[in-house]
Design a protein around this motif. Sequence first.
Motif, PDB file in Angstrom:
ATOM      1  N   GLY A   1      -0.796   7.882   9.473  1.00 51.97           N
ATOM      2  CA  GLY A   1       0.204   6.856   9.700  1.00 51.97           C
ATOM      3  C   GLY A   1       1.203   6.753   8.565  1.00 51.97           C
ATOM      4  O   GLY A   1       2.409   6.569   8.793  1.00 51.97           O
ATOM      5  N   ASN A   2       0.722   6.872   7.343  1.00 52.13           N
ATOM      6  CA  ASN A   2       1.629   6.851   6.194  1.00 52.13           C
ATOM      7  C   ASN A   2       2.613   8.011   6.242  1.00 52.13           C
ATOM      8  O   ASN A   2       3.807   7.838   5.964  1.00 52.13           O
ATOM      9  CB  ASN A   2       0.833   6.883   4.883  1.00 52.13           C
ATOM     10  CG  ASN A   2       0.421   5.503   4.413  1.00 52.13           C
ATOM     11  OD1 ASN A   2       1.264   4.691   4.043  1.00 52.13           O
ATOM     12  ND2 ASN A   2      -0.872   5.231   4.426  1.00 52.13           N
TER      13      ASN A   2
ATOM     14  N   ALA B   1       0.826  -1.212   0.000  1.00 47.07           N
ATOM     15  CA  ALA B   1       0.000   0.000   0.000  1.00 47.07           C
ATOM     16  C   ALA B   1       0.857   1.258   0.000  1.00 47.07           C
ATOM     17  O   ALA B   1       0.445   2.302  -0.516  1.00 47.07           O
ATOM     18  CB  ALA B   1      -0.927  -0.006   1.212  1.00 47.07           C
ATOM     19  N   GLY B   2       2.044   1.153   0.565  1.00 49.50           N
ATOM     20  CA  GLY B   2       2.939   2.306   0.648  1.00 49.50           C
ATOM     21  C   GLY B   2       3.392   2.822  -0.699  1.00 49.50           C
ATOM     22  O   GLY B   2       3.784   3.986  -0.821  1.00 49.50           O
ATOM     23  N   ALA B   3       3.345   1.961  -1.724  1.00 54.10           N
ATOM     24  CA  ALA B   3       3.768   2.381  -3.067  1.00 54.10           C
ATOM     25  C   ALA B   3       2.639   3.029  -3.852  1.00 54.10           C
ATOM     26  O   ALA B   3       2.867   3.576  -4.937  1.00 54.10           O
ATOM     27  CB  ALA B   3       4.303   1.176  -3.830  1.00 54.10           C
TER      28      ALA B   3
ATOM     29  N   PHE C   1      12.792   5.493  -5.887  1.00 52.78           N
ATOM     30  CA  PHE C   1      12.130   4.756  -4.812  1.00 52.78           C
ATOM     31  C   PHE C   1      11.230   3.669  -5.411  1.00 52.78           C
ATOM     32  O   PHE C   1      10.359   3.968  -6.227  1.00 52.78           O
ATOM     33  CB  PHE C   1      11.298   5.697  -3.945  1.00 52.78           C
ATOM     34  CG  PHE C   1      12.107   6.761  -3.257  1.00 52.78           C
ATOM     35  CD1 PHE C   1      13.063   6.433  -2.305  1.00 52.78           C
ATOM     36  CD2 PHE C   1      11.913   8.104  -3.552  1.00 52.78           C
ATOM     37  CE1 PHE C   1      13.807   7.402  -1.667  1.00 52.78           C
ATOM     38  CE2 PHE C   1      12.641   9.086  -2.916  1.00 52.78           C
ATOM     39  CZ  PHE C   1      13.598   8.732  -1.975  1.00 52.78           C
ATOM     40  N   VAL C   2      11.431   2.429  -4.974  1.00 55.47           N
ATOM     41  CA  VAL C   2      10.715   1.293  -5.547  1.00 55.47           C
ATOM     42  C   VAL C   2      10.053   0.483  -4.436  1.00 55.47           C
ATOM     43  O   VAL C   2      10.702   0.109  -3.452  1.00 55.47           O
ATOM     44  CB  VAL C   2      11.674   0.376  -6.338  1.00 55.47           C
ATOM     45  CG1 VAL C   2      10.919  -0.813  -6.919  1.00 55.47           C
ATOM     46  CG2 VAL C   2      12.394   1.160  -7.430  1.00 55.47           C
ATOM     47  N   GLY C   3       8.778   0.197  -4.578  1.00 54.46           N
ATOM     48  CA  GLY C   3       8.072  -0.635  -3.613  1.00 54.46           C
ATOM     49  C   GLY C   3       8.124  -2.106  -4.005  1.00 54.46           C
ATOM     50  O   GLY C   3       7.945  -2.443  -5.178  1.00 54.46           O
ATOM     51  N   ALA C   4       8.376  -2.967  -3.034  1.00 54.87           N
ATOM     52  CA  ALA C   4       8.388  -4.421  -3.272  1.00 54.87           C
ATOM     53  C   ALA C   4       7.662  -5.109  -2.118  1.00 54.87           C
ATOM     54  O   ALA C   4       8.219  -5.957  -1.418  1.00 54.87           O
ATOM     55  CB  ALA C   4       9.816  -4.942  -3.408  1.00 54.87           C
ATOM     56  N   GLY C   5       6.408  -4.716  -1.914  1.00 49.80           N
ATOM     57  CA  GLY C   5       5.608  -5.290  -0.842  1.00 49.80           C
ATOM     58  C   GLY C   5       4.518  -6.199  -1.389  1.00 49.80           C
ATOM     59  O   GLY C   5       3.926  -5.898  -2.426  1.00 49.80           O
TER      60      GLY C   5
END
Length: 225
Positions: free
Chosen positions: A209-210, A37-39, A63-67
Amino acid sequence: MKQISIFAIILALFTLSSFMPQQKKKVIFFGDSITEAGAKPGGYITRIADLATKEGTAANYDFVGAGIGGNKVYDLYLRLEDDVLSKKPDVVVIYIGVNDVWHKRSYGTGTDANKFEGFYNALIKKIQAQGAKIILCTPAVIGERTDFSNELDGDLNFYSNMIRNIAKKNSLPLVDLRTAFLDYNKQYNKDNKESGVLTSDRVHLNEKGNQFVADEMWKVLKQLQ
């Protein structure tokens, strides 16, 4: 004459280098549904990018998200090569642990402490072998009450302490979200609410929170040389 020629070459090289595009530092955020969700728009990763933009350093980062939702530490280990190492990161931010604790109670599929530590150390070893730097994060909350009545506080504290010790042992920077969230809730969760302060459902981040996670991570990330 020879000295003049050498000086001219050095000057030409310096001038040429000033026009070359700057290599961006690739930062991969590796984690579970919170990072997934952060991405997305409004998520903590996009907010970190906003912070870099405000400080005039956005051009220095990728910046790359990998969740992936539901992931535990061993899931990260199994997909490390494909989702992280193959992308040649300069920095990897490991943010895992909530499901390792939470799913023990909810699904009976959590991660025992010794296995958690073993997989976590294996992640670090493999990432460092490729030359990337690492930032560790403690899991934040599973419930925001401040009177010690969150069912999984004890386990979450125990696993957070393991991550703190791993960071210390390996001389790695740490974003201690567990401590930061507890301190914030003690100050602002006056009604002892289970959620709704920094989370939407006791675990996943709301808008505030984010931003809070982005601020905490950016403090550490921007100091990394």
